[in-house]
Design a protein around this motif. Structure first.
Motif, short mmCIF file in Angstrom:
data_model
loop_
_atom_site.label_atom_id
_atom_site.label_comp_id
_atom_site.label_asym_id
_atom_site.label_seq_id
_atom_site.Cartn_x
_atom_site.Cartn_y
_atom_site.Cartn_z
N LEU A 1 0.84 -1.20 0.00
CA LEU A 1 0.00 0.00 0.00
C LEU A 1 0.87 1.25 0.00
N ASP A 2 0.30 2.37 -0.45
CA ASP A 2 1.08 3.60 -0.40
C ASP A 2 1.12 4.14 1.04
N ALA A 3 2.02 5.08 1.26
CA ALA A 3 2.37 5.50 2.62
C ALA A 3 1.14 5.96 3.42
N LYS A 4 0.28 6.73 2.78
CA LYS A 4 -0.88 7.28 3.49
C LYS A 4 -1.82 6.16 3.94
N LEU A 5 -2.16 5.26 3.00
CA LEU A 5 -3.06 4.15 3.31
C LEU A 5 -2.45 3.26 4.37
N ARG A 6 -1.14 3.09 4.27
CA ARG A 6 -0.46 2.21 5.20
C ARG A 6 -0.65 2.67 6.64
N SER A 7 -0.48 3.98 6.85
CA SER A 7 -0.63 4.46 8.23
C SER A 7 -2.09 4.40 8.67
N ASP A 8 -3.03 4.57 7.72
CA ASP A 8 -4.45 4.45 8.08
C ASP A 8 -4.79 3.03 8.51
N LEU A 9 -4.36 2.07 7.67
CA LEU A 9 -4.70 0.68 7.97
C LEU A 9 -3.97 0.17 9.20
N ARG A 10 -2.80 0.76 9.47
CA ARG A 10 -2.06 0.39 10.66
C ARG A 10 -2.90 0.67 11.90
N VAL A 11 -3.48 1.85 11.92
CA VAL A 11 -4.33 2.22 13.06
C VAL A 11 -5.54 1.29 13.12
N GLU A 12 -6.07 0.95 11.94
CA GLU A 12 -7.24 0.07 11.94
C GLU A 12 -6.92 -1.31 12.47
N ILE A 13 -5.75 -1.80 12.11
CA ILE A 13 -5.38 -3.12 12.62
C ILE A 13 -5.23 -3.08 14.13
N LYS A 14 -4.67 -1.98 14.62
CA LYS A 14 -4.52 -1.84 16.07
C LYS A 14 -5.90 -1.79 16.74
N ARG A 15 -6.81 -1.04 16.12
CA ARG A 15 -8.16 -0.94 16.66
C ARG A 15 -8.83 -2.31 16.67
N LEU A 16 -8.63 -3.03 15.56
CA LEU A 16 -9.20 -4.37 15.44
C LEU A 16 -8.69 -5.28 16.56
N HIS A 17 -7.42 -5.16 16.84
CA HIS A 17 -6.83 -6.00 17.89
C HIS A 17 -7.41 -5.65 19.25
N GLN A 18 -7.58 -4.35 19.49
CA GLN A 18 -8.15 -3.94 20.77
C GLN A 18 -9.57 -4.43 20.92
N ARG A 19 -10.29 -4.51 19.78
CA ARG A 19 -11.69 -4.91 19.83
C ARG A 19 -11.83 -6.43 19.96
N LEU A 20 -11.05 -7.16 19.16
CA LEU A 20 -11.21 -8.62 19.11
C LEU A 20 -10.40 -9.34 20.18
N LYS A 21 -9.28 -8.72 20.59
CA LYS A 21 -8.40 -9.31 21.59
C LYS A 21 -7.90 -10.70 21.19
N ASN A 22 -7.73 -10.92 19.88
CA ASN A 22 -7.14 -12.19 19.40
C ASN A 22 -5.62 -12.10 19.52
N THR A 23 -5.01 -13.27 19.47
CA THR A 23 -3.56 -13.30 19.33
C THR A 23 -3.23 -12.93 17.90
N MET A 24 -2.27 -12.05 17.71
CA MET A 24 -1.90 -11.68 16.35
C MET A 24 -0.40 -11.79 16.18
N ILE A 25 -0.01 -12.44 15.12
CA ILE A 25 1.41 -12.54 14.77
C ILE A 25 1.58 -11.82 13.44
N TYR A 26 2.47 -10.86 13.43
CA TYR A 26 2.52 -9.91 12.34
C TYR A 26 3.96 -9.83 11.84
N VAL A 27 4.14 -10.14 10.56
CA VAL A 27 5.49 -10.11 9.98
C VAL A 27 5.66 -8.82 9.19
N THR A 28 6.75 -8.13 9.40
CA THR A 28 7.01 -6.90 8.65
C THR A 28 8.51 -6.62 8.60
N HIS A 29 8.90 -5.78 7.65
CA HIS A 29 10.27 -5.29 7.67
C HIS A 29 10.29 -3.80 7.99
#
Lengths: 359, 308
Positions: free
Chosen positions: A165-193
């Motif tokens: 994704l481009d830089a802007k979308l990336r930071s938007d979706l990053r926040v969304e993934i964090k929000r999703l984790h706070q809401r679902l409280k699942n275990t998440m394993i996330y690979v990134t460089h």
């Protein structure tokens, strides 16, 4: 506490190439863990092993206390999100979401209920009848997350989900993934460089190199107390400044003879001595009045100034080594200026020059 | 501001001499003339025989005997076509090409479907379900495409005889399926290798198995390569002469064999108009396939060539 995912002595070889070697990792229930490292460090391989998409050469994998080492991916209670989204191109969004459920022979109304819930959470309800080709990158990645979501699994695996994704979308979706984790409280394993993703999202970061976890700790510890030279150099942008020298008589003597007091440094196992590397982050070097009172101070000439908007990055030479430091963009600073800078080794790191481990 | 003002001010004066806007493209450049001359030449070179065939097939025998083979027919007649289809002598019987046409259909359709299906599964398994020795298996399969057909003929005759199918349609179908395998497997393997592997992984995480992934994920994405395989197989099998004449048995001879029997019959005067009509009729099926799916063919060939 119940471990969500446990990896025991995991090894994986591709022919003669050892990709992972006796790797151990325990991930707690509801934890967000990020596997961070350069390409080829084995982080995606590890994720594929956890997912069951690669057969391991040795070792065991437990998910929710169950040994899943020989299990099929679908039986492991995992959902996975891929970098390239991997949406089935010929199916509508709705069919993409429900494919796994249809394969498992679930009842129609239960499928509809789950698809509805997932599309609500991810706000993709208006897109349900579209084909993936008619979605933007961000929407596609949302659908890909939704496909993991409908499976109602305990563990989410993300394989560089934002890298396309481009830089802007990336930071938007990053926040969304964090929000999703706070809401679902699942275990998440996330690979990134991407270290920003790692630092912002993770409860704990595992920094990998050549198939070995170098350090597993919370972002604050990783950033401030890196366990070895590799981690120290990998995390942080601009990178940490390194000065080689020797530790003797309670001081650090750089190669050019500059003596830097280290009395305030908290050693891991008692005071060290001998060849060492001093690491100090650019934001821990202070200028002007803030430099007053620092254990080490020096008058330096500014060589290059890089204004970044919110802050300014300056290059100079300390103890014979090129060094960068950050300062407020309000400070009027130009190349050629002479200024007083100072830092406290207590904020920095000392590494053994030979073993490269933290002292 | 002042700069833009001067620029708009000077523009009209220099418009004729200074380059501005799209570069003019004159039609008659040396490059174009060479390209079009070459294209026209080769088009004529390939189309001329076809022209002669079609023209001759509409002529009567007396007119052909005048020897003006490039001239248009003075009187168009379909007699040669009707004779070629219904009553030309193909060896012992004189029923025209029609039985041969239907034999070819009966050979081509099952051979094409079976060989493409097996090759698609082969290619899919070789890419996505790597097993121990899959690379060796593939290498052997590809090696098969370098061995001349003649080498296989005698062993295959024995094998089909032992299976009790020698001289039947089944035998030809089996042989065509076997010989289609190396090339078809190669193009399917390459095509599937060009699809993102993550798609396959995602389907596995979703719980789909070997056949489900093949039919629901892979096949719907593979239309272009199926068209390529279809064209290759239909033209290859339709145009085949060797396997037809060896394995089919006299009553099952495909159209190509019967065409040969018409054209090469040694009795009486050669009926050129019937021969030409019969040849065009035989070549019609591959020709139609090309015209209908040529665009998809090119796209599929390109897609299959992406990854090795």
């Amino acid at each position: 506490m119940q471990q969500s995912v446990s990896i025991r002595d995991l090894s994986l070889n591709f022919g003669n190439v050892k990709v992972l070697e006796r790797l151990n990792l325990d991930i707690a229930q509801g934890e967000f863990i990020v596997l961070l490292g350069p390409s080829g460090c084995g982080k995606s391989t590890l994720l594929n092993c956890i997912a069951g998409l690669l057969d391991v050469s040795a070792g065991q994998i437990f998910i929710n206390g169950k040994n899943v080492t020989w299990m099929e991916p679908k039986d492991r209670g995992i959902g996975m999100v891929f970098q390239s989204y991997a949406l089935y191109p010929q199916m509508s969004v709705e069919k993409n979401l429900s494919f796994g459920l249809r394969v498992s022979g679930m009842k129609k109304d239960e499928i509809d209920r789950r698809v509805k819930r997932a599309s609500e959470i991810l706000q993709i309800e208006p897109l349900l009848q579209r084909k993936p080709a008619n979605l933007s990158g961000g929407q596609r990645q949302r659908v890909a997350i939704g496909r993991a979501l409908v499976r109602d699994v305990d563990v989410f695996l993300f394989d560089e989900p934002l890298s396309n994704l481009d830089a802007k979308l990336r930071s938007d979706l990053r926040v969304e993934i964090k929000r999703l984790h706070q809401r679902l409280k699942n275990t998440m394993i996330y690979v990134t460089h991407d270290q920003i993703e790692a630092l912002t999202l993770a409860d704990r970061i595992a920094i990998m190199k050549n198939g070995v976890i170098q350090q597993l700790a919370d972002p604050h510890t990783i950033y401030n107390k890196p366990t070895n030279l590799y981690v120290a150099g990998f995390i942080g942008s601009p990178a940490m400044n390194f000065i080689e020298g020797d530790l003797r008589d309670g001081a650090f003597v750089a190669k050019d003879g500059t003596s830097i007091p280290v009395g305030s440094y908290a050693y891991l196992n008692g005071a060290g001595s001998g060849p060492a590397v001093l690491g100090i982050r650019p934001e821990h070097i202070f200028v002007g009045e803030a430099a007053q009172g620092m254990p080490y101070q020096a008058d330096v000439e500014i060589e290059i100034v890089e204004p970044m908007g919110s802050e300014t990055l300056a290059w100079t030479t300390i103890a014979g080594k090129p060094v960068t430091f950050r300062c407020s963009s309000d400070i009027d600073i130009h190349a050629g200026d002479k200024m007083r800078v100072g830092f406290d080794v207590a904020r920095g790191s000392l590494f053994d020059a030979k073993s490269e481990n933290r002292l | 501001m002042s700069q833009t003002a001067t620029m708009t001010g000077t523009a009209p004066a220099t418009a004729t001499t200074e380059p501005s806007g799209p570069r003019p493209k004159p039609f008659f450049t040396p490059k174009r003339i060479i390209i079009y001359t070459t294209l026209v030449f080769f088009s004529l070179y390939f189309l001329f025989p076809l022209y002669v065939m079609v023209v001759t097939s509409f002529k009567t025998m007396p007119e052909i005997r005048f020897g003006n083979i490039f001239a248009l027919p003075s009187q168009v007649t379909f007699d040669a076509w009707i004779k070629a289809w219904t009553s030309a002598c193909t060896g012992l019987t004189c029923e025209g090409l029609a039985p041969g046409f239907w034999n070819s259909v009966k050979i081509t359709i099952p051979s094409t479907i079976i060989s493409i299906f097996i090759a698609a599964v082969n290619g899919y398994a070789l890419v996505n379900w790597r097993f121990k020795g899959s690379e060796v298996f593939f290498a052997i399969l590809i090696f098969g495409s370098f061995v001349p057909y003649q080498v296989f003929l005698y062993p295959l005759v024995i094998i089909t005889r032992e299976l009790g199918i020698f001289g039947t349609l089944q035998a030809v179908i089996v042989v065509h399926t076997i010989f289609g395998m190396p090339l078809l497997t190669l193009i399917f393997r390459n095509y599937f290798a060009s699809l993102p592997v993550e798609l396959f992984k995602a389907a596995r995480v979703d719980g789909a198995g070997f056949w489900r992934i093949f039919f629901e994920i892979m096949l719907p994405m593979s239309l272009p390569i199926f068209v390529v395989a279809l064209i290759l197989q239909v033209t290859g099998i339709w145009n085949d002469f060797l396997f037809g004449v060896v394995f089919a048995g006299t009553q099952n001879y495909p159209m190509t064999v019967q065409l040969n029997n018409i054209v090469n019959s040694a009795q009486g005067t050669p009926e050129y108009n019937v021969n030409m009509a019969a040849t065009v009729l035989t070549g019609l099926v591959p020709l139609i396939i090309y015209f209908v799916s040529g665009k998809l063919f090119v796209r599929g060939v390109a897609a299959g060539a992406v990854k090795g």
